[in-house]
Scaffold this active site. Structure first.
Site, PDB file in Angstrom:
ATOM      1  N   THR A  22       0.657  -1.316  -0.684  1.00 47.40           N
ATOM      2  CA  THR A  22      -0.233   0.281  -0.110  1.00 47.40           C
ATOM      3  C   THR A  22       1.098   1.336  -0.534  1.00 47.40           C
ATOM      4  O   THR A  22       1.980   0.827   0.690  1.00 47.40           O
ATOM      5  CB  THR A  22      -1.275  -0.035   1.004  1.00 47.40           C
ATOM      6  OG1 THR A  22      -1.932   1.019   1.102  1.00 47.40           O
ATOM      7  CG2 THR A  22      -0.304   0.366   2.376  1.00 47.40           C
ATOM      8  N   CYS A  28      -3.185   7.211   8.161  1.00 47.74           N
ATOM      9  CA  CYS A  28      -3.592   5.915   7.855  1.00 47.74           C
ATOM     10  C   CYS A  28      -2.776   4.910   8.551  1.00 47.74           C
ATOM     11  O   CYS A  28      -2.199   5.035   8.460  1.00 47.74           O
ATOM     12  CB  CYS A  28      -4.141   5.824   6.623  1.00 47.74           C
ATOM     13  SG  CYS A  28      -5.570   6.552   5.924  1.00 47.74           S
ATOM     14  N   HIS A  45      -5.586  -1.074   4.450  1.00 45.42           N
ATOM     15  CA  HIS A  45      -5.080   0.270   5.148  1.00 45.42           C
ATOM     16  C   HIS A  45      -6.553   1.183   5.732  1.00 45.42           C
ATOM     17  O   HIS A  45      -7.717   1.120   4.661  1.00 45.42           O
ATOM     18  CB  HIS A  45      -4.975   1.134   3.416  1.00 45.42           C
ATOM     19  CG  HIS A  45      -4.300   2.261   3.320  1.00 45.42           C
ATOM     20  ND1 HIS A  45      -3.643   2.547   2.278  1.00 45.42           N
ATOM     21  CD2 HIS A  45      -4.486   3.125   4.373  1.00 45.42           C
ATOM     22  CE1 HIS A  45      -3.667   4.123   2.958  1.00 45.42           C
ATOM     23  NE2 HIS A  45      -3.781   4.399   3.105  1.00 45.42           N
TER      24      HIS A  45
END
Lengths: 160, 204
Positions: A22, A28, A45
């Site tokens: 990711t 995040c 994520h």
């Protein structure tokens, strides 16, 4: 090797050989689960700590609590053993400095706390983490050995 | 009220706000650098989270993000994003010298955040003018990092409202120098309705 890209508020699981990645984690958090014996990995994520805080919670991959639940479910489905799962965390940075009481700006820290709390509930040990700070991270999970690469701009690259 | 159902009328209004804001911003920029600045009609888009980073060239692409809090009749935040080429271009225009290094100096960051300040204030002034709302923005906060990481800040704030993000893209030109600025306007949930009412999109 197969590479699966996980977007924001998204998740994926896979058996080895595979890399799950990711890009550009900021506030995040990238939650990685891994089963060493069966060589099965999963990556979520997440953007927000809890699906219970807001009404619009249909996307389960967006929240720490529901994403971990789905991640485990999906990993079990492809043959993982729930009792030997380990976890790694990355992200949860505070990208902007502000002298403010605005809770939203501390979201990175809150995401990390919520992720840890949920993993503890499931009894999954966190074996490594690279969280906090004020910079973005790209992560890559290698499903062969469970190693997690963390790449940054200006702060180098490391394996955790 | 659901941001997913934003109608054409609202998009038109936001486009017009963007247009006037960009016009004011271009004028301000032209005054600072003492050159003629052209601008394109801004684009207003509503995107999914996952598309957002692609608009800026991928989640790992380095960008400069300038962040403001918005207060007054509506609360929320504003994010102004420049890709690295646009940031360099802007610095070249400001300092009349070029910098090809990967890093930005403190002076560069300070100059960029001031330009961001002027541009964001121009947008907010037009929004305030068109909607009769009192709006203020905080001092800017700046970061240089991956697009995905920078964008996670407004995306998370949008995340409380929906899975969509609203943004205005403006391009400025001075000779061969092109600067693309991306502005994200993120009203808080309650403020979003206030804004729509003030703009006459929904009935009071």
């Amino acid at each position: 090797m197969k590479v699966i890209k996980v977007g924001m508020a998204d998740l994926a699981v896979s058996k080895s050989p595979c890399i799950i990645t990711t890009l550009g984690l900021g506030s995040c958090v990238g939650i990685v689960l891994y089963d060493k014996t069966n060589k099965i990995g999963g990556l979520a994520h997440i953007m927000l700590p809890s699906s219970l805080d807001i009404k619009n919670n249909s996307n389960k991959a967006k929240f720490a609590d529901t994403a971990i639940e789905i991640l485990i479910e999906k990993m079990l489905k492809i043959g993982a053993n729930k009792n030997i799962l380990i976890a790694k965390l990355a992200g949860g940075a505070q990208m902007f400095k502000f002298s403010t009481r605005n809770e939203l700006l501390r979201i990175g820290e809150r995401n990390v706390i919520a992720s840890k709390k949920k993993l503890k509930e499931y009894g999954i040990p966190i074996v490594a983490e690279d969280t906090g700070g004020n910079y973005g991270r790209t992560i890559e999970l290698n499903c062969e050995d469970g190693s997690l690469m963390v790449r940054t701009i200006g702060k180098g690259c490391k394996y955790i | 009220m659901d941001i997913n159902n934003l109608n054409i009328m609202l998009l038109d209004i936001l486009k017009e706000i963007g247009n006037i804001g960009s016009g004011n911003a271009a004028t301000a920029l032209a005054n600072i650098i003492n050159e003629k600045i052209d601008m394109d009609v801004p684009q207003v888009k509503i995107l999914d989270f996952n598309e957002v980073a692609n608009v800026l060239g991928g989640a790992e692409k380095p960008v400069v993000g300038i962040y403001f809090e918005m207060n007054g009749d509506i609360k929320g935040s504003i994010m102004f994003i420049l890709d690295i080429d646009s940031a360099r271009c802007l610095l070249k225009l400001l300092f009349k010298s070029s910098n090809e290094k990967d890093e930005f100096t403190d002076m560069d960051m300070s100059a960029l955040s001031e330009v961001g300040n002027i541009l964001a204030a121009s947008y907010i002034n037009s929004l305030s003018m068109l909607s009769n709302m009192v709006l203020k923005i905080s001092v800017p906060s700046i970061a240089f990092d991956m697009a995905g990481a920078i964008l996670s800040v407004p995306a998370i704030q949008f995340g409380y409202i929906s899975d969509k993000v609203l943004f205005i893209e403006t391009q400025f030109k001075e000779g061969n120098n092109q600067v693309t600025g991306n502005l994200f306007l993120i009203p808080e949930l309650d403020s979003f309705e206030t804004m729509l009412k003030k703009l006459g999109v929904v009935e009071i």
